[in-house]
Write a protein that holds these residues in place. Sequence first.
Motif, short mmCIF file in Angstrom:
data_model
loop_
_atom_site.label_atom_id
_atom_site.label_comp_id
_atom_site.label_asym_id
_atom_site.label_seq_id
_atom_site.Cartn_x
_atom_site.Cartn_y
_atom_site.Cartn_z
N ASP A 1 0.85 -1.20 0.00
CA ASP A 1 0.00 0.00 0.00
C ASP A 1 0.88 1.25 0.00
N LYS A 2 0.28 2.37 -0.42
CA LYS A 2 1.07 3.58 -0.66
C LYS A 2 0.49 4.79 0.07
N GLN A 3 1.35 5.77 0.24
CA GLN A 3 0.94 7.09 0.71
C GLN A 3 0.24 7.84 -0.43
N PRO A 4 -0.52 8.90 -0.12
CA PRO A 4 -1.19 9.67 -1.18
C PRO A 4 -0.20 10.50 -2.00
N GLU A 5 -0.76 11.25 -2.96
CA GLU A 5 0.06 11.90 -3.99
C GLU A 5 1.04 12.93 -3.44
N PHE A 6 0.58 13.83 -2.59
CA PHE A 6 1.32 15.00 -2.10
C PHE A 6 1.60 15.96 -3.26
N CYS B 1 11.84 -20.23 4.92
CA CYS B 1 11.57 -18.80 4.82
C CYS B 1 10.09 -18.58 4.52
N VAL B 2 9.49 -17.64 5.21
CA VAL B 2 8.11 -17.24 4.91
C VAL B 2 8.06 -15.73 4.74
N GLY B 3 7.08 -15.28 3.99
CA GLY B 3 6.93 -13.85 3.74
C GLY B 3 5.55 -13.35 4.11
N ILE B 4 5.49 -12.17 4.70
CA ILE B 4 4.24 -11.49 4.99
C ILE B 4 4.30 -10.13 4.31
N ILE B 5 3.43 -9.93 3.32
CA ILE B 5 3.37 -8.67 2.60
C ILE B 5 1.98 -8.08 2.83
N GLU B 6 1.90 -7.00 3.57
CA GLU B 6 0.60 -6.44 3.94
C GLU B 6 0.22 -5.27 3.03
N THR B 7 -1.01 -4.77 3.21
CA THR B 7 -1.49 -3.66 2.41
C THR B 7 -2.17 -2.60 3.27
N CYS B 8 -1.74 -2.49 4.53
CA CYS B 8 -2.33 -1.53 5.45
C CYS B 8 -1.26 -0.78 6.25
N GLU B 9 0.00 -0.92 5.87
CA GLU B 9 1.09 -0.37 6.67
C GLU B 9 1.02 1.14 6.79
N GLU B 10 0.72 1.81 5.67
CA GLU B 10 0.71 3.27 5.69
C GLU B 10 -0.50 3.83 6.46
N SER B 11 -1.39 2.95 6.88
CA SER B 11 -2.52 3.35 7.73
C SER B 11 -2.31 2.95 9.18
N GLY B 12 -1.09 2.49 9.51
CA GLY B 12 -0.81 2.08 10.86
C GLY B 12 -0.90 0.59 11.09
N SER B 13 -1.08 -0.20 10.02
CA SER B 13 -1.12 -1.66 10.10
C SER B 13 -2.22 -2.18 11.01
#
Length: 489
Positions: free
Chosen positions: A114-119, A170-182
Motif C-alpha cells: 500500500d502507498k501514501q497519497p500523492e502529495f 523462509c516465509v513472507g508477509i506482505i501487507e497492504t495496510c502499513e501506511e494506515s498504521g497496520s
Amino acid sequence: MTTGGGMQHDEAVQLDSAALRDFVERKWNDEIVPALTDYIAIPAKSPMFDHDWARHGFIERVVTDAVDWVKTQPVKGLKVEIVRLAGRTPVIFFEAPATRSGSTETVVLYGHLDKQPEFEGWRNDLGPWTPKFENDKLYGRGGADDGYATYASITALAALDAQGVERPRCVGIIETCEESGSYDLLPYIDALRDRLGEVGLVICLDSGAGNYDQLWLTTSLRGLVGGDLEVQVLDEGIHSGGYGGIAPSTFRIMRQLLERLEDASTGDLLPKNFHCEIPLLRQREAAVTANILGDDVWKKLPWSCGQDGGSVLPTTTDPHEALLNSTWRPSLTVTGAAGLPALADAGNVLAPRTAFKLSLRLPPLVEATAAVAQLKSLLELDPPYNARVTFKPEAGAATGWNAPDLAPWLAGSLSEASRRHFGADVAFMGQGGTIPLMNTLKEGFPRSQFMVCGVLGPKSNAHGPNEFLHVPYAKKLTASVAEVIALAP
C-alpha cells in the motif's frame, strides 16, 4: 558452508558472491524494474487515504500482480497465496521450505504494497503515478516504500537456490495496510501464527539508509500516535469585522492547546511521559553515525533558499543531537487542517471550527496506548473559553521498537555482506518512522533476531514529492539479504 570467516554449515555448497551479484543484477534489470514500473503507475493508496479501496480495486491489482510474479520464480518448493479476512485489506503469504537438513527455525521476510497519497510539489516531469527511470533512480510513489520488498525478498531466495546454497525455511508477509498504521495486520498475524513456525530471524525491508555507500541496519523505530483535534465555538461563520474581539478565534484556541503539548520556540514536547531515557548503546551508535554522515544529517534536506544565502536552519546543526532528535525524542507534526478555506476563497469571516490532524512520534520505549490516553486528556481538559474541543485518536497507534542485541552470527554476517557487496563496513542507526509489525514480532518471538533495513536513503523522500528508489543500492541490499539468509541457523 562458509563465506569467508562466517558461521559454517557442514556439507553445504560454498556461496559464490560474484555469481550472486550477477544473478541479482540480471533479475533486477530484466524483471524487477519493469514490474516496479507497472506497480508505481497504480494508485494503490492505503485505506486511510482511500476509503473505497475495495471498490476501486487498486490494492487488489498490485497484490495480484505481485503474486503472479512470485509464482514464476525459481525458488524450491515455493508456495504463495493471498490471505483474506472479511472486511480487511489482503495479505500475501509465501513459504519456501528449508533446503538445509536439520534447520528448525524460520526466517520471516516482511514488506508492504500500500502507498501514501500523492502529495504536492513533484518536479514538472515527474508524478506519483508516472514512473520514470533516470540516473539509476526509479521515480514514483511506492517503489522505495515499499513495493520493491516482495521482489527483492524472493530474488534473494532464488539467488541462493540457483547456486544450490542451503538455507532455512523462509516465509513472507506482505501487507497492504502499513501506511494506515497496520491496523489490519494483527488479526492476520494471529491467523497465521501457527504457520510462521519458530521464528529465528525477521528481515524487514521497509526502513532507511544513512547513505548509499554501505549496508545500514536499523536498531530502533519510533512509535506513532495520530488523531484529529477539533475546536468549535460557533454554529456558523460570522463577520470578523463585526464580531472579532467578541467571539474567540478557533485558530487562537488551537494555538493555546498545542502550547500545552509543545514548546513552540524549541519544538520540545512538554509532557515528561512522552520521553524516555536513551540507552547508552543507542547514544554511542548515534555518535558513530554522526561521524560517518557529518553535516549531511541536516544539510541534505530540501531547505528553502538552498544552503547559502539565507536558508532555513534546522533545530540543531549538531549531527549527533539531530540524529537523537529524529530517533529517540518525541516530535509533533501538524499534517492536515480543516475549517480553513483556501487562500483564494478566504473572506473576512470568523471560522466556526478549526481542525488539525496531529502526528506525534514517540520514542521507542514509550507505550502508545498510555500516550493516547494522556494526549486526549491533555487536549480536552478545561478548554479555553469553554470551547467545544474534541480529540479523536486514529486507529493503529503503535508503540516503537528497540532491537535486541545482535547474535554473534548475525553481527558477523552483516559485516561480511556489507564489505562484500558495498566495500564498506555495516553501519547502525535508529529511524524516526514506525513499523508496527516489528514490536508485535518481538513480543511474540522474544528470541528472534532482526535485520531491519531498507532503501530510503538521502533525498529518496518517501511520503513526499519526487520519491525514488535507488536501484544500485537496492541490488546490493538484495545480495546482502541473500548472504545473511544463507548464514542463518
